[in-house]
Write an enzyme that holds these catalytic residues in place. Sequence first.
Site, short mmCIF file in Angstrom:
data_model
loop_
_atom_site.label_atom_id
_atom_site.label_comp_id
_atom_site.label_asym_id
_atom_site.label_seq_id
_atom_site.Cartn_x
_atom_site.Cartn_y
_atom_site.Cartn_z
N ASP A 174 -2.60 -10.72 -2.19
CA ASP A 174 -3.22 -10.04 -0.80
C ASP A 174 -4.79 -9.97 -0.98
O ASP A 174 -5.10 -9.67 -2.20
CB ASP A 174 -2.33 -8.74 -0.37
CG ASP A 174 -2.90 -8.20 1.09
OD1 ASP A 174 -2.06 -8.47 1.88
OD2 ASP A 174 -4.01 -7.77 1.17
N HIS A 217 0.74 -1.30 -0.10
CA HIS A 217 0.06 -0.08 0.06
C HIS A 217 0.85 1.26 -0.11
O HIS A 217 0.06 2.40 -0.02
CB HIS A 217 -1.04 -0.07 1.31
CG HIS A 217 -1.88 -1.33 1.08
ND1 HIS A 217 -2.77 -1.30 0.31
CD2 HIS A 217 -2.39 -2.07 2.22
CE1 HIS A 217 -3.50 -2.21 0.44
NE2 HIS A 217 -3.27 -2.84 1.64
#
Length: 357
Positions: free
Chosen positions: A208, A172
Amino acid sequence: MSQYAVPVVWSPETRRHDPRHEVWVGVPTEGTERADRVDAILDALRHRGHQLVEATPQPDDAMLAVHDVELVEFLRTAAARWAEGPYADLVGQERVVPYLFPTPAMTAGLPARPAVAIHADAGRFAYDTMTLVGPGTWEAARSAVDCAIQAAQLVSEGAGLAYALCRPPGHHATWSGFGGSCYLNNAAVAAAVLRQYGGLKVGIVDLDAHQGNGTASIFYDRADVLYGSVHVDPGAGWFPHVVGYADETGTGPGAGATRNLPLPEGTGDGPWLAAVAELAGWVKDAGCDRLVVSLGVDAAADDPESPLQVTAAGYREAGRLLGATGLPAVAVQEGGYHLATLGGLVAAYLEGHAASL
Ligand SMILES: [Zn+2]
């Protein structure tokens, strides 16, 4: 027991980041990206015959190929700047928490400059309130980068598969921003290293449960690094909320080099593995010669952070599918927060992948 002993690159330094609390919808909540994740994974892997490699400090060049030096300097100095400020007396806590975000909503075309106070300056780089910087955060995040660099070097030198036990996770983290429990983008650094060592085209497949907006954005306009992700639909209200939709496919020279495969809440092995197979075929058919797997295991049914319902057998099969591409691969740890099953899920993936080598 896998026949192929996977090099597991890790560092005790990665335990130094202690998030303690996150600030989520206005209240402190218990941090889930905890230091004992490292030991949960190590404990599972060390009994399966893999080869533990302790990371050593690596140069900055690959990291600075994917991150703004101003972000790096902020993360390196933030905890000390906070400690020098009045915050111990004011609020009695030692974690850097942004107090405002100088987005275009605030600056509105004015010639904004960096804030002097760190509680205001933090919002220049942090994009949420749940990714706090404290003592040890920099050392852990930088050591996770070292793990990614060394795993990528091992693959560049001939290993078919190497695993970087990165913690905190990275996917992220954007070029100049951190959030989503991520500070520095380990998978992007691994891709940069693979390119430095002669890889012509790197495919990143992100397993993920959440779309890796950081990795996607870093390579969105590049043709030499493909990014493909299978994740829970952000349109159903899941992180990263504003990006990760199927119509985001890259721009400029990177047009067509991004794939997002969002799945509904509750999706289990069948459709999830079909998406993994699609991404494996995509990177292979596109002519990639190296692979980075963003190995988040929070798509598993027991995980508290996502509604997907993947099993350990599903992760093993995902490993087999990606191993069957035949591409030399670096698996980089991303999310996965259920301590009782986390290590077994990582081990299952690695065994599946290694069995294909
Ligand atoms: Zn995740």
